[in-house]
Write a protein that holds these residues in place. Structure first.
Motif, PDB file in Angstrom:
ATOM      1  N   GLY A 165       0.807  -1.211   0.000  1.00 24.09           N
ATOM      2  CA  GLY A 165       0.000   0.000   0.000  1.00 24.09           C
ATOM      3  C   GLY A 165       0.839   1.259   0.000  1.00 24.09           C
ATOM      4  O   GLY A 165       0.564   2.208  -0.747  1.00 24.09           O
ATOM      5  N   ALA A 166       1.876   1.287   0.841  1.00 28.29           N
ATOM      6  CA  ALA A 166       2.748   2.469   0.894  1.00 28.29           C
ATOM      7  C   ALA A 166       3.516   2.649  -0.412  1.00 28.29           C
ATOM      8  O   ALA A 166       3.762   3.778  -0.857  1.00 28.29           O
ATOM      9  N   ARG A 167       3.872   1.542  -1.028  1.00 27.62           N
ATOM     10  CA  ARG A 167       4.561   1.626  -2.324  1.00 27.62           C
ATOM     11  C   ARG A 167       3.632   2.223  -3.392  1.00 27.62           C
ATOM     12  O   ARG A 167       4.059   3.040  -4.211  1.00 27.62           O
ATOM     13  N   LEU A 168       2.358   1.823  -3.372  1.00 28.63           N
ATOM     14  CA  LEU A 168       1.396   2.369  -4.335  1.00 28.63           C
ATOM     15  C   LEU A 168       1.316   3.894  -4.215  1.00 28.63           C
ATOM     16  O   LEU A 168       1.297   4.608  -5.224  1.00 28.63           O
ATOM     17  N   VAL A 169       1.260   4.387  -2.976  1.00 29.81           N
ATOM     18  CA  VAL A 169       1.174   5.832  -2.756  1.00 29.81           C
ATOM     19  C   VAL A 169       2.430   6.528  -3.273  1.00 29.81           C
ATOM     20  O   VAL A 169       2.356   7.519  -4.020  1.00 29.81           O
ATOM     21  N   THR A 170       3.561   6.023  -2.855  1.00 24.02           N
ATOM     22  CA  THR A 170       4.827   6.681  -3.194  1.00 24.02           C
ATOM     23  C   THR A 170       5.060   6.697  -4.704  1.00 24.02           C
ATOM     24  O   THR A 170       5.472   7.711  -5.279  1.00 24.02           O
ATOM     25  N   GLU A 171       4.771   5.574  -5.364  1.00 25.49           N
ATOM     26  CA  GLU A 171       4.945   5.521  -6.815  1.00 25.49           C
ATOM     27  C   GLU A 171       3.951   6.441  -7.530  1.00 25.49           C
ATOM     28  O   GLU A 171       4.276   7.037  -8.572  1.00 25.49           O
ATOM     29  N   HIS A 172       2.749   6.576  -6.978  1.00 18.77           N
ATOM     30  CA  HIS A 172       1.764   7.492  -7.553  1.00 18.77           C
ATOM     31  C   HIS A 172       2.284   8.930  -7.504  1.00 18.77           C
ATOM     32  O   HIS A 172       2.211   9.666  -8.506  1.00 18.77           O
ATOM     33  N   LEU A 173       2.821   9.341  -6.369  1.00 18.19           N
ATOM     34  CA  LEU A 173       3.318  10.707  -6.225  1.00 18.19           C
ATOM     35  C   LEU A 173       4.540  10.947  -7.105  1.00 18.19           C
ATOM     36  O   LEU A 173       4.661  12.006  -7.750  1.00 18.19           O
ATOM     37  N   ILE A 174       5.434   9.986  -7.169  1.00 17.87           N
ATOM     38  CA  ILE A 174       6.610  10.125  -8.038  1.00 17.87           C
ATOM     39  C   ILE A 174       6.173  10.199  -9.493  1.00 17.87           C
ATOM     40  O   ILE A 174       6.698  10.990 -10.291  1.00 17.87           O
ATOM     41  N   LEU A 176       3.520  11.452 -10.650  1.00 17.43           N
ATOM     42  CA  LEU A 176       2.964  12.778 -10.930  1.00 17.43           C
ATOM     43  C   LEU A 176       4.051  13.834 -11.098  1.00 17.43           C
ATOM     44  O   LEU A 176       3.760  14.942 -11.543  1.00 17.43           O
ATOM     45  N   GLY A 177       5.276  13.477 -10.722  1.00 15.42           N
ATOM     46  CA  GLY A 177       6.377  14.423 -10.853  1.00 15.42           C
ATOM     47  C   GLY A 177       6.928  14.937  -9.540  1.00 15.42           C
ATOM     48  O   GLY A 177       7.851  15.755  -9.530  1.00 15.42           O
ATOM     49  N   ASP A 235      12.579  24.468   2.152  1.00 15.86           N
ATOM     50  CA  ASP A 235      12.525  23.456   1.081  1.00 15.86           C
ATOM     51  C   ASP A 235      11.320  22.549   1.306  1.00 15.86           C
ATOM     52  O   ASP A 235      11.429  21.333   1.265  1.00 15.86           O
ATOM     53  N   ARG A 236      10.165  23.154   1.526  1.00 17.85           N
ATOM     54  CA  ARG A 236       8.980  22.375   1.900  1.00 17.85           C
ATOM     55  C   ARG A 236       8.669  21.313   0.844  1.00 17.85           C
ATOM     56  O   ARG A 236       8.906  21.514  -0.354  1.00 17.85           O
ATOM     57  N   PRO A 237       8.142  20.191   1.277  1.00 15.51           N
ATOM     58  CA  PRO A 237       7.778  19.133   0.326  1.00 15.51           C
ATOM     59  C   PRO A 237       6.600  19.564  -0.542  1.00 15.51           C
ATOM     60  O   PRO A 237       5.777  20.390  -0.138  1.00 15.51           O
ATOM     61  N   THR A 238       6.522  18.974  -1.719  1.00 15.34           N
ATOM     62  CA  THR A 238       5.387  19.257  -2.601  1.00 15.34           C
ATOM     63  C   THR A 238       4.284  18.216  -2.437  1.00 15.34           C
ATOM     64  O   THR A 238       3.211  18.369  -3.027  1.00 15.34           O
ATOM     65  N   ALA A 239       4.564  17.167  -1.653  1.00 14.41           N
ATOM     66  CA  ALA A 239       3.553  16.138  -1.407  1.00 14.41           C
ATOM     67  C   ALA A 239       3.743  15.569  -0.012  1.00 14.41           C
ATOM     68  O   ALA A 239       4.882  15.437   0.474  1.00 14.41           O
ATOM     69  N   GLU A 323      -6.988   4.615  -4.239  1.00 19.94           N
ATOM     70  CA  GLU A 323      -8.167   5.367  -4.659  1.00 19.94           C
ATOM     71  C   GLU A 323      -7.734   6.805  -4.949  1.00 19.94           C
ATOM     72  O   GLU A 323      -7.460   7.580  -4.029  1.00 19.94           O
ATOM     73  N   ILE A 324      -7.648   7.152  -6.222  1.00 15.96           N
ATOM     74  CA  ILE A 324      -7.186   8.484  -6.614  1.00 15.96           C
ATOM     75  C   ILE A 324      -8.388   9.409  -6.697  1.00 15.96           C
ATOM     76  O   ILE A 324      -9.310   9.193  -7.477  1.00 15.96           O
ATOM     77  N   ARG A 325      -8.362  10.452  -5.869  1.00 20.22           N
ATOM     78  CA  ARG A 325      -9.478  11.397  -5.830  1.00 20.22           C
ATOM     79  C   ARG A 325      -8.969  12.813  -6.059  1.00 20.22           C
ATOM     80  O   ARG A 325      -8.256  13.058  -7.029  1.00 20.22           O
ATOM     81  N   GLY A 326      -9.318  13.741  -5.167  1.00 16.86           N
ATOM     82  CA  GLY A 326      -9.083  15.137  -5.471  1.00 16.86           C
ATOM     83  C   GLY A 326      -7.953  15.823  -4.760  1.00 16.86           C
ATOM     84  O   GLY A 326      -7.844  17.050  -4.840  1.00 16.86           O
ATOM     85  N   THR A 327      -7.074  15.086  -4.061  1.00 10.38           N
ATOM     86  CA  THR A 327      -6.045  15.762  -3.282  1.00 10.38           C
ATOM     87  C   THR A 327      -4.637  15.545  -3.809  1.00 10.38           C
ATOM     88  O   THR A 327      -3.670  15.890  -3.142  1.00 10.38           O
ATOM     89  N   THR A 328      -4.513  14.969  -5.021  1.00 13.68           N
ATOM     90  CA  THR A 328      -3.188  14.805  -5.615  1.00 13.68           C
ATOM     91  C   THR A 328      -3.201  15.331  -7.042  1.00 13.68           C
ATOM     92  O   THR A 328      -4.170  15.174  -7.769  1.00 13.68           O
ATOM     93  N   ALA A 329      -2.084  15.953  -7.426  1.00 10.37           N
ATOM     94  CA  ALA A 329      -1.911  16.520  -8.755  1.00 10.37           C
ATOM     95  C   ALA A 329      -0.410  16.724  -8.965  1.00 10.37           C
ATOM     96  O   ALA A 329       0.374  16.618  -8.019  1.00 10.37           O
ATOM     97  N   PRO A 330       0.040  17.028 -10.182  1.00 10.80           N
ATOM     98  CA  PRO A 330       1.456  17.326 -10.391  1.00 10.80           C
ATOM     99  C   PRO A 330       1.903  18.500  -9.518  1.00 10.80           C
ATOM    100  O   PRO A 330       1.099  19.364  -9.167  1.00 10.80           O
ATOM    101  N   PRO A 331       3.185  18.552  -9.196  1.00 16.11           N
ATOM    102  CA  PRO A 331       3.676  19.650  -8.339  1.00 16.11           C
ATOM    103  C   PRO A 331       3.621  20.981  -9.077  1.00 16.11           C
ATOM    104  O   PRO A 331       3.608  21.029 -10.310  1.00 16.11           O
ATOM    105  N   PRO A 332       3.557  22.081  -8.320  1.00 12.55           N
ATOM    106  CA  PRO A 332       3.518  23.401  -8.974  1.00 12.55           C
ATOM    107  C   PRO A 332       4.811  23.698  -9.709  1.00 12.55           C
ATOM    108  O   PRO A 332       5.871  23.226  -9.329  1.00 12.55           O
TER     109      PRO A 332
END
Length: 332
Positions: A165-174, A176-177, A235-239, A323-332
């Motif tokens: 599960g944690a791998r799914l999240v991390t790979e999803h964020l990576i 996205l950029g 250097d705040r995180p983007t995710a 479950e991909i919903r509305g709180t993740t997107a590519p970084p600014p």
């Protein structure tokens, strides 16, 4: 007036006491017209079976003790729903005890349930001393659900696959950029598995130096405080990947307070796919940790132990999904 007895039901329905017993046990060996006559007599007389007498005759209470470590975590609601659905099908009832409260009062957390003579025990969530289950496991079937801990021999475990599960999240964020990713970690075996998987995935992608971990207490307040610290860095995180949905709600509050928009300025992800994550004004991206399946599998293991006691303890890991919903997107 004395309460109606099984003899009264039999006389009203015009059948034998043994046939009434078959109907009350849900036997399929009774003709429909006889079953209806008995059920009609039960309704008319207001008859209720004597559970204490039945327990004495069967030498079992037909109850399952459920020792819950944290009543505040909504993921356990899904787990309990799955557990109870199968137990109810088999004519068993749950008795719930709060392990956290019992520990504060100095009691053995399982003692109240054992004193009530439950037929089996399901322990839900992380316990400070899983070895303390040894005494209970020596008396009855015990299943640990929703976590992975060192347990006494013969104790079954059912949990979600936290590493996957944690791998799914991390790979999803990576994917996205995102490169600067923070993890709001938890405690216990579940917290450690999710943290280690996050760190391992970041390391495999060459991002070990961009991974940040903030340890928390798996509460909304803890998530809020940890996220304020993270998002106040130059250097705040983007995710931000939170260990559970409750912690993620705290992260959302922190981002809003700091004037950051989710997901435009910072993405956040929870874990467990609780009812909180599906609220429309939150709509969290999160991991579905298969709580209902974990509960039903725990009930299945317990029922198996009733029929075939003894043997080695088993481990079942339910497969998570993202479950991909509305709180993740590519970084600014």
């Amino acid at each position: 007036m004395r309460p109606p007895t099984i003899r009264d039901v039999a006389e009203r329905a015009g059948v034998s006491k043994s046939l009434v017993s078959l109907v009350l046990r849900g036997s399929g060996q009774v003709r429909p017209e006889k079953r209806e006559a008995v059920l009609r007599a039960v309704r008319e007389l207001g008859y209720r079976p004597n559970a204490a007498a039945r327990s004495l005759s069967e030498q079992r209470t037909r109850t399952v003790g459920v020792l819950l470590n944290d009543l505040r975590n909504p993921w356990f609601v899904d787990l309990l729903g799955g557990l109870n659905s199968l137990l109810h099908e088999r004519g068993l009832h749950m008795l719930l005890a709060d392990a956290r409260l019992n520990r504060r009062t100095g009691q053995d957390p399982a003692a109240p349930l054992l004193d009530l003579g439950v037929d089996g025990l399901v322990v839900v969530g992380t316990l400070p001393d899983p070895a303390a289950l040894g005494a209970a496991a020596g008396r009855m079937p015990v299943v640990l659900a929703g976590t992975r801990e060192p347990v006494p021999p013969g104790v079954d475990q059912v949990a979600g696959d936290d590493e996957r599960g944690a791998r799914l999240v991390t790979e999803h964020l990576i994917g996205l950029g995102h490169r600067r990713i923070a993890h709001l970690a938890g405690y216990g075996a579940v917290g450690e598995l999710r943290r280690h998987s996050f760190e391992a995935t970041m390391r495999e992608r060459g991002l070990a130096d961009r991974a940040v971990v903030e340890t928390g207490d798996m509460t909304e307040e803890g998530g809020y405080r940890a996220t304020v610290r993270l998002l106040s860095r130059p250097d705040r995180p983007t995710a931000v990947f939170a260990v559970n949905d409750i912690t993620c709600v705290g992260a959302l509050s922190a981002a809003e307070e700091l004037g950051l928009r989710v997901p435009h300025d910072v993405s956040v992800v929870g874990y467990d796919n609780t009812s909180i994550s599906r609220l429309r004004h939150l709509w969290l991206t999160t991991v579905d940790n298969a709580g209902h399946e974990v509960g039903r599998r725990a009930a299945r293991f317990l029922l198996d132990r009733f029929e075939r006691p003894g043997g080695e303890g088993r481990l079942h890991l339910a497969a998570p999904t993202l479950e991909i919903r509305g709180t993740t997107a590519p970084p600014p």
